[in-house]
Write a protein that holds these residues in place. Structure first.
Motif, PDB file in Angstrom:
ATOM      1  N   GLY A 298       0.791  -1.227   0.000  1.00 16.55           N
ATOM      2  CA  GLY A 298       0.000   0.000   0.000  1.00 16.55           C
ATOM      3  C   GLY A 298       0.819   1.271   0.000  1.00 16.55           C
ATOM      4  O   GLY A 298       0.317   2.335  -0.395  1.00 16.55           O
ATOM      5  N   ALA A 299       2.068   1.210   0.450  1.00 16.79           N
ATOM      6  CA  ALA A 299       2.922   2.399   0.446  1.00 16.79           C
ATOM      7  C   ALA A 299       3.208   2.812  -0.996  1.00 16.79           C
ATOM      8  O   ALA A 299       3.369   1.965  -1.882  1.00 16.79           O
ATOM      9  N   GLN A 300       3.282   4.121  -1.231  1.00 19.46           N
ATOM     10  CA  GLN A 300       3.485   4.649  -2.574  1.00 19.46           C
ATOM     11  C   GLN A 300       4.815   5.397  -2.620  1.00 19.46           C
ATOM     12  O   GLN A 300       5.047   6.309  -1.831  1.00 19.46           O
ATOM     13  N   PHE A 301       5.674   5.005  -3.569  1.00 17.44           N
ATOM     14  CA  PHE A 301       7.018   5.556  -3.672  1.00 17.44           C
ATOM     15  C   PHE A 301       7.101   6.451  -4.900  1.00 17.44           C
ATOM     16  O   PHE A 301       6.799   6.032  -6.015  1.00 17.44           O
ATOM     17  N   TYR A 302       7.505   7.688  -4.675  1.00 18.57           N
ATOM     18  CA  TYR A 302       7.655   8.672  -5.733  1.00 18.57           C
ATOM     19  C   TYR A 302       9.102   9.155  -5.704  1.00 18.57           C
ATOM     20  O   TYR A 302       9.546   9.724  -4.699  1.00 18.57           O
ATOM     21  N   MET A 303       9.837   8.915  -6.774  1.00 18.10           N
ATOM     22  CA  MET A 303      11.250   9.257  -6.762  1.00 18.10           C
ATOM     23  C   MET A 303      11.703   9.721  -8.134  1.00 18.10           C
ATOM     24  O   MET A 303      11.054   9.511  -9.150  1.00 18.10           O
ATOM     25  N   SER A 304      12.867  10.397  -8.126  1.00 17.68           N
ATOM     26  CA  SER A 304      13.499  10.803  -9.362  1.00 17.68           C
ATOM     27  C   SER A 304      14.996  10.855  -9.153  1.00 17.68           C
ATOM     28  O   SER A 304      15.469  11.093  -8.031  1.00 17.68           O
ATOM     29  N   CYS A 305      15.760  10.634 -10.222  1.00 15.33           N
ATOM     30  CA  CYS A 305      17.219  10.692 -10.161  1.00 15.33           C
ATOM     31  C   CYS A 305      17.725  11.812 -11.064  1.00 15.33           C
ATOM     32  O   CYS A 305      17.353  11.880 -12.242  1.00 15.33           O
ATOM     33  N   ALA A 306      18.574  12.659 -10.518  1.00 17.77           N
ATOM     34  CA  ALA A 306      19.210  13.728 -11.279  1.00 17.77           C
ATOM     35  C   ALA A 306      20.696  13.433 -11.417  1.00 17.77           C
ATOM     36  O   ALA A 306      21.330  12.927 -10.489  1.00 17.77           O
ATOM     37  N   GLN A 307      21.235  13.743 -12.583  1.00 15.03           N
ATOM     38  CA  GLN A 307      22.649  13.517 -12.852  1.00 15.03           C
ATOM     39  C   GLN A 307      23.452  14.759 -12.479  1.00 15.03           C
ATOM     40  O   GLN A 307      23.180  15.857 -12.964  1.00 15.03           O
ATOM     41  N   LEU A 308      24.452  14.570 -11.628  1.00 16.66           N
ATOM     42  CA  LEU A 308      25.267  15.678 -11.139  1.00 16.66           C
ATOM     43  C   LEU A 308      26.740  15.440 -11.429  1.00 16.66           C
ATOM     44  O   LEU A 308      27.228  14.313 -11.354  1.00 16.66           O
ATOM     45  N   LYS A 309      27.454  16.520 -11.710  1.00 16.38           N
ATOM     46  CA  LYS A 309      28.906  16.524 -11.689  1.00 16.38           C
ATOM     47  C   LYS A 309      29.324  17.384 -10.511  1.00 16.38           C
ATOM     48  O   LYS A 309      29.092  18.593 -10.505  1.00 16.38           O
ATOM     49  N   VAL A 310      29.882  16.745  -9.487  1.00 14.66           N
ATOM     50  CA  VAL A 310      30.233  17.446  -8.251  1.00 14.66           C
ATOM     51  C   VAL A 310      31.681  17.920  -8.348  1.00 14.66           C
ATOM     52  O   VAL A 310      32.590  17.141  -8.663  1.00 14.66           O
ATOM     53  N   THR A 311      31.893  19.194  -8.071  1.00 13.04           N
ATOM     54  CA  THR A 311      33.231  19.766  -8.072  1.00 13.04           C
ATOM     55  C   THR A 311      33.674  20.058  -6.640  1.00 13.04           C
ATOM     56  O   THR A 311      32.860  20.168  -5.732  1.00 13.04           O
ATOM     57  N   GLY A 312      34.983  20.188  -6.451  1.00 17.64           N
ATOM     58  CA  GLY A 312      35.500  20.423  -5.101  1.00 17.64           C
ATOM     59  C   GLY A 312      35.441  19.136  -4.313  1.00 17.64           C
ATOM     60  O   GLY A 312      35.781  18.068  -4.800  1.00 17.64           O
ATOM     61  N   GLY A 313      34.984  19.224  -3.081  1.00 17.07           N
ATOM     62  CA  GLY A 313      34.809  18.029  -2.269  1.00 17.07           C
ATOM     63  C   GLY A 313      36.079  17.598  -1.566  1.00 17.07           C
ATOM     64  O   GLY A 313      37.055  18.346  -1.463  1.00 17.07           O
ATOM     65  N   GLY A 314      36.034  16.356  -1.073  1.00 15.22           N
ATOM     66  CA  GLY A 314      37.143  15.841  -0.287  1.00 15.22           C
ATOM     67  C   GLY A 314      37.477  14.418  -0.673  1.00 15.22           C
ATOM     68  O   GLY A 314      37.386  14.042  -1.847  1.00 15.22           O
ATOM     69  N   SER A 315      37.812  13.613   0.324  1.00 13.37           N
ATOM     70  CA  SER A 315      38.232  12.235   0.047  1.00 13.37           C
ATOM     71  C   SER A 315      37.492  11.221   0.911  1.00 13.37           C
ATOM     72  O   SER A 315      37.961  10.104   1.111  1.00 13.37           O
ATOM     73  N   ALA A 316      36.328  11.587   1.431  1.00 11.66           N
ATOM     74  CA  ALA A 316      35.570  10.699   2.303  1.00 11.66           C
ATOM     75  C   ALA A 316      35.023   9.505   1.528  1.00 11.66           C
ATOM     76  O   ALA A 316      34.826   9.562   0.310  1.00 11.66           O
ATOM     77  N   SER A 317      34.769   8.430   2.263  1.00 12.73           N
ATOM     78  CA  SER A 317      34.169   7.220   1.691  1.00 12.73           C
ATOM     79  C   SER A 317      32.806   7.004   2.336  1.00 12.73           C
ATOM     80  O   SER A 317      32.710   6.459   3.443  1.00 12.73           O
ATOM     81  N   PRO A 318      31.726   7.434   1.689  1.00 16.92           N
ATOM     82  CA  PRO A 318      30.392   7.324   2.292  1.00 16.92           C
ATOM     83  C   PRO A 318      30.004   5.883   2.583  1.00 16.92           C
ATOM     84  O   PRO A 318      30.384   4.953   1.859  1.00 16.92           O
ATOM     85  N   SER A 319      29.222   5.697   3.650  1.00 18.19           N
ATOM     86  CA  SER A 319      28.731   4.375   4.037  1.00 18.19           C
ATOM     87  C   SER A 319      27.517   4.549   4.941  1.00 18.19           C
ATOM     88  O   SER A 319      27.328   5.632   5.503  1.00 18.19           O
ATOM     89  N   PRO A 320      26.705   3.502   5.123  1.00 22.05           N
ATOM     90  CA  PRO A 320      26.745   2.239   4.389  1.00 22.05           C
ATOM     91  C   PRO A 320      26.219   2.403   2.965  1.00 22.05           C
ATOM     92  O   PRO A 320      25.446   3.319   2.684  1.00 22.05           O
ATOM     93  N   LEU A 321      26.642   1.501   2.082  1.00 22.23           N
ATOM     94  CA  LEU A 321      26.169   1.494   0.708  1.00 22.23           C
ATOM     95  C   LEU A 321      25.092   0.429   0.556  1.00 22.23           C
ATOM     96  O   LEU A 321      25.238  -0.693   1.054  1.00 22.23           O
ATOM     97  N   VAL A 322      24.012   0.777  -0.126  1.00 23.26           N
ATOM     98  CA  VAL A 322      22.889  -0.137  -0.313  1.00 23.26           C
ATOM     99  C   VAL A 322      22.499  -0.172  -1.779  1.00 23.26           C
ATOM    100  O   VAL A 322      22.948   0.655  -2.586  1.00 23.26           O
ATOM    101  N   ALA A 323      21.649  -1.120  -2.129  1.00 22.55           N
ATOM    102  CA  ALA A 323      21.181  -1.302  -3.499  1.00 22.55           C
ATOM    103  C   ALA A 323      19.698  -0.979  -3.594  1.00 22.55           C
ATOM    104  O   ALA A 323      18.940  -1.155  -2.644  1.00 22.55           O
ATOM    105  N   PHE A 324      19.288  -0.513  -4.783  1.00 21.50           N
ATOM    106  CA  PHE A 324      17.868  -0.390  -5.142  1.00 21.50           C
ATOM    107  C   PHE A 324      17.633  -1.152  -6.434  1.00 21.50           C
ATOM    108  O   PHE A 324      18.188  -0.779  -7.466  1.00 21.50           O
ATOM    109  N   PRO A 325      16.857  -2.247  -6.361  1.00 28.73           N
ATOM    110  CA  PRO A 325      16.140  -2.790  -5.208  1.00 28.73           C
ATOM    111  C   PRO A 325      17.084  -3.496  -4.239  1.00 28.73           C
ATOM    112  O   PRO A 325      18.178  -3.883  -4.614  1.00 28.73           O
ATOM    113  N   GLY A 326      16.605  -3.657  -3.017  1.00 32.17           N
ATOM    114  CA  GLY A 326      17.353  -4.355  -1.985  1.00 32.17           C
ATOM    115  C   GLY A 326      17.371  -3.627  -0.666  1.00 32.17           C
ATOM    116  O   GLY A 326      17.398  -4.252   0.391  1.00 32.17           O
ATOM    117  N   ALA A 327      17.373  -2.292  -0.712  1.00 36.96           N
ATOM    118  CA  ALA A 327      17.464  -1.513   0.528  1.00 36.96           C
ATOM    119  C   ALA A 327      16.182  -1.592   1.353  1.00 36.96           C
ATOM    120  O   ALA A 327      16.229  -1.419   2.578  1.00 36.96           O
TER     121      ALA A 327
END
Length: 211
Positions: A152-181
């Motif tokens: 019954g839950a309704q999921f509304y989503m969109s993906c935008a393509q980005l080129k990120v400039t600057g930033g650092g060297s971090a390693s984001p976590s945890p990493l998950v999959a869609f589908p799977g998360a």
């Protein structure tokens, strides 16, 4: 601040060239309801679609406008996934997504409310410590008005393509999959928000990356 797209809460549509991947049902904007479907990643038919890419600086704010405002009760969630090369047409399969923000529920005095309700725009800060490169930014609103039964839950989503400039060297976590998360039985997905009123609410998916 970068304005990435617009959203129509007939079913929380987010679409605007050149950054957002147009999905097949953008004209009628029905929800995704099967969390095991590949459509849960970027919406119907959009998982590997080609579109333009928007350049944004790490640490800046990205904004989608919301046509008519958000009307469904439920949480607002944001994810990113780093492409191994060019993001244009990249299929984000496997454990590549990390959560960068979420807005859940406010529960007080026996009543539940949703800070995302009625918003005419939704914004998120691109983490300042992520490495420069090309990413997908995934915004999702989950309508819980019919979530008392499985599917019954309704999921509304969109993906935008980005080129990120600057930033650092971090390693984001945890990493998950869609589908799977998500699972259809997750307590943030299979829930009656009306009676009895929940005493707590945790949005589905991983924890927000704190980097």
């Amino acid at each position: 601040m970068s304005t990435l797209g617009k959203c129509d809460d007939r079913a929380y549509e987010l679409y605007l060239k050149p950054a957002s991947r147009q999905y097949d049902n953008y004209y009628s904007n029905g929800p995704v309801t099967n969390v095991a479907s590949s459509d849960i990643a970027c919406n119907l038919g959009a998982i590997a679609r080609t579109t333009g890419t928007l350049t944004v600086a790490a640490g800046s704010t990205a904004t989608f406008s919301v046509f008519n405002g958000i009307t469904h009760p439920g949480p607002l969630l944001w994810y990113m996934a780093k492409a191994p090369g060019s993001v244009n047409g990249w299929n984000p399969s496997g454990n590549v997504w990390f959560k960068i923000a979420q807005t859940g529920a406010t529960i007080s005095g026996g009543a539940i409310s949703w800070p995302s309700s009625g918003l005419q725009s939704v914004s998120v800060r691109i983490p300042s410590s992520i490495p420069a490169g090309e990413y997908l930014l995934r915004v999702e609103h989950i309508g819980l008005h019919s979530a008392g039964s499985s599917g019954g839950a309704q999921f509304y989503m969109s993906c935008a393509q980005l080129k990120v400039t600057g930033g650092g060297s971090a390693s984001p976590s945890p990493l998950v999959a869609f589908p799977g998360a998500y699972k259809a039985t997750d307590p943030g997905i299979l829930i009656n928000i009306y009676y009895p009123v929940p005493t707590s609410y945790t949005p589905p998916g991983p924890s927000v990356w704190s980097g």
